[in-house]
Design a protein around this motif. Sequence first.
Motif, mmCIF file in Angstrom:
data_model
loop_
_atom_site.group_PDB
_atom_site.id
_atom_site.type_symbol
_atom_site.label_atom_id
_atom_site.label_comp_id
_atom_site.label_asym_id
_atom_site.label_seq_id
_atom_site.Cartn_x
_atom_site.Cartn_y
_atom_site.Cartn_z
ATOM 1 N N ASP A 70 -6.486 8.915 14.545
ATOM 2 C CA ASP A 70 -6.578 10.278 13.179
ATOM 3 C C ASP A 70 -7.940 9.469 12.802
ATOM 4 O OD1 ASP A 70 -6.794 11.835 11.609
ATOM 5 O OD2 ASP A 70 -4.303 11.967 11.898
ATOM 6 N N TYR A 71 -8.467 9.641 11.723
ATOM 7 C CA TYR A 71 -9.900 9.185 10.783
ATOM 8 C C TYR A 71 -9.244 8.608 10.057
ATOM 9 C CZ TYR A 71 -10.059 14.394 11.434
ATOM 10 O OH TYR A 71 -10.489 15.691 12.610
ATOM 11 N N LEU A 72 -10.166 7.443 10.416
ATOM 12 C CA LEU A 72 -10.180 5.760 10.213
ATOM 13 C C LEU A 72 -9.824 6.280 8.183
ATOM 14 C CD1 LEU A 72 -13.043 3.908 11.314
ATOM 15 C CD2 LEU A 72 -10.139 3.915 12.185
ATOM 16 N N LEU A 73 -10.894 6.916 7.340
ATOM 17 C CA LEU A 73 -10.583 7.430 6.035
ATOM 18 C C LEU A 73 -9.026 7.735 5.620
ATOM 19 C CD1 LEU A 73 -12.528 7.730 3.992
ATOM 20 C CD2 LEU A 73 -12.625 10.057 4.445
ATOM 21 N N PHE A 74 -8.003 8.559 6.848
ATOM 22 C CA PHE A 74 -6.996 9.109 6.242
ATOM 23 C C PHE A 74 -6.800 7.316 5.687
ATOM 24 C CE2 PHE A 74 -2.898 9.528 7.040
ATOM 25 C CZ PHE A 74 -2.143 11.114 6.478
ATOM 26 N N ASP A 75 -6.465 6.539 6.805
ATOM 27 C CA ASP A 75 -5.926 5.058 5.737
ATOM 28 C C ASP A 75 -6.120 4.712 4.380
ATOM 29 O OD1 ASP A 75 -3.466 4.162 7.765
ATOM 30 O OD2 ASP A 75 -5.115 2.547 8.556
ATOM 31 N N LEU A 76 -7.392 4.849 4.581
ATOM 32 C CA LEU A 76 -7.756 4.798 2.790
ATOM 33 C C LEU A 76 -6.993 5.463 2.598
ATOM 34 C CD1 LEU A 76 -10.016 2.271 2.767
ATOM 35 C CD2 LEU A 76 -10.221 2.587 4.961
ATOM 36 N N ALA A 77 -7.196 6.600 2.396
ATOM 37 C CA ALA A 77 -6.783 7.699 1.589
ATOM 38 C C ALA A 77 -4.827 7.223 0.543
ATOM 39 C CB ALA A 77 -6.796 8.504 1.641
ATOM 40 N N VAL A 78 -4.510 6.832 2.233
ATOM 41 C CA VAL A 78 -3.033 6.336 2.054
ATOM 42 C C VAL A 78 -2.673 5.869 0.896
ATOM 43 C CG1 VAL A 78 -1.109 5.594 3.108
ATOM 44 C CG2 VAL A 78 -2.376 7.738 4.184
ATOM 45 N N ASN A 87 -3.793 6.365 -2.044
ATOM 46 C CA ASN A 87 -2.387 7.155 -3.156
ATOM 47 C C ASN A 87 -1.571 6.344 -3.564
ATOM 48 O OD1 ASN A 87 -3.760 9.011 -3.163
ATOM 49 N ND2 ASN A 87 -2.898 10.375 -1.129
ATOM 50 N N ASP A 88 -0.724 4.471 -2.742
ATOM 51 C CA ASP A 88 0.024 3.877 -3.227
ATOM 52 C C ASP A 88 -0.493 2.993 -4.591
ATOM 53 O OD1 ASP A 88 2.940 3.569 -3.378
ATOM 54 O OD2 ASP A 88 2.215 1.851 -2.286
ATOM 55 N N ASP A 138 0.609 4.297 7.811
ATOM 56 C CA ASP A 138 1.898 4.056 6.746
ATOM 57 C C ASP A 138 1.872 2.991 5.217
ATOM 58 O OD1 ASP A 138 4.305 5.614 5.368
ATOM 59 O OD2 ASP A 138 5.577 4.051 6.831
ATOM 60 N N LEU A 139 0.930 3.010 5.581
ATOM 61 C CA LEU A 139 0.328 1.199 4.518
ATOM 62 C C LEU A 139 0.464 1.015 2.724
ATOM 63 C CD1 LEU A 139 -0.767 -0.754 5.953
ATOM 64 C CD2 LEU A 139 -2.987 -1.225 5.234
ATOM 65 N N PHE A 140 1.623 1.409 2.696
ATOM 66 C CA PHE A 140 2.321 1.086 1.419
ATOM 67 C C PHE A 140 2.045 0.219 1.300
ATOM 68 C CE2 PHE A 140 2.441 6.341 1.999
ATOM 69 C CZ PHE A 140 2.992 6.297 1.021
ATOM 70 N N LEU A 169 -2.612 3.581 -8.112
ATOM 71 C CA LEU A 169 -2.224 4.834 -8.835
ATOM 72 C C LEU A 169 -1.135 3.670 -9.142
ATOM 73 C CD1 LEU A 169 -2.186 8.026 -7.034
ATOM 74 C CD2 LEU A 169 -3.871 7.536 -9.078
ATOM 75 N N ASP A 170 -0.316 3.823 -10.893
ATOM 76 C CA ASP A 170 -0.222 2.978 -11.428
ATOM 77 C C ASP A 170 1.916 4.048 -11.482
ATOM 78 O OD1 ASP A 170 0.241 4.702 -13.552
ATOM 79 O OD2 ASP A 170 -0.974 3.193 -14.364
ATOM 80 N N ASP A 171 2.951 3.156 -12.225
ATOM 81 C CA ASP A 171 3.906 4.400 -11.714
ATOM 82 C C ASP A 171 3.842 5.184 -12.966
ATOM 83 O OD1 ASP A 171 5.180 1.835 -10.955
ATOM 84 O OD2 ASP A 171 5.639 0.871 -12.609
ATOM 85 N N ASP A 172 2.608 5.758 -13.870
ATOM 86 C CA ASP A 172 2.315 6.929 -14.130
ATOM 87 C C ASP A 172 2.091 7.696 -13.771
ATOM 88 O OD1 ASP A 172 4.268 6.648 -16.405
ATOM 89 O OD2 ASP A 172 2.310 5.039 -17.520
ATOM 90 N N GLY A 173 0.970 7.510 -12.437
ATOM 91 C CA GLY A 173 -0.027 8.284 -11.895
ATOM 92 C C GLY A 173 -1.362 8.115 -11.674
#
Length: 313
Positions: A214-222, A225-226, A189-191, A229-233
């Motif tokens: 879980d998968y270490l890669l999932f942390d990188l994906a979270v 994604n935050d 949940d590393l936002f 990416l800018d405010d427009d995605g």
Amino acid sequence: MSVYTRIEPEQLEAFLADYHVGTLRDYRGISEGITNTNYFVDTTGGHWVLTVFERLTPAELPFFLELMDHLAARGVPSAHPVTRRDGGFLSSLAGKPAALVYRLDGASEERPSVPQCAALGTVLADMHHAAGSFPREQANARGLGWLTATRGRLAERLNAEDLALLDSELSFQHELDLSHLPRGVIHADLFRDNVLFEGDTVSGLIDFYYACTDYLLFDLAVVCNDWCLDDDGDYLEAHWKMLSAAYARRRPFTAAEHAAWPGMLRAAALRFWVSRLHDYHFPRDGDVTHTKDPAPFGRILAAHRESPPPLTP
């Protein structure tokens, strides 16, 4: 986080008596976030964060509190629970489990810079290494099983387009073979609001209460994604390039991780889209609540299905 449980001064004074932190000077609720009740607490002995757990049970909490203690002891700049007079970490307040945590210096960054992203990549890799010696395991409470079950609750609340996207993505995720990916304890949940900075230095990782094995890669994906990416995605390539390179210098990516990356980006977007849809359609009452808009993660998921950014630009 959101304030669901109101704490009176007399309750807090009695709670603090179980710690070596002095007497109460001031406290105030923290409105950000959506899961637990949090207060800033000032005493004659220092500055703290009080968390009252709204969903987690006393049986579940030792994993998180001991993990935080484990990481802090190994030099990871992370939230650290305060030890009670009896040597434990977990307490009770207002009939709910609660813990006191050292308040870290620094502040979160709404729009992190490229150097700050690089600093996070290094610290995240160090956290994964340090967590490798943590003896406990914990299943992902928001994993594919939870997502599938929550789809049933949401089915009558979503429009046809969103439901079709959800069903299609769940089917895709169920077919993924991730068995060759490195696993370990992750934050999950590393936002941006869960990382504190002093200048370009990471001064703290906070809110470990979704941490799991879980998968270490999932942390990188979270994080991608935050943070990237800018405010427009729109994808911020320089931010992600520096973050992923800094991480890979500490823990190089495997060939299996490169292959799995597009699907993992989608898994992370799906997890937070569904979580926010759930909180939006089934809100909880509280004195101060903060429900996040699910739509941005629906758009991120759709974008990754079309053209995901690479793991290493």
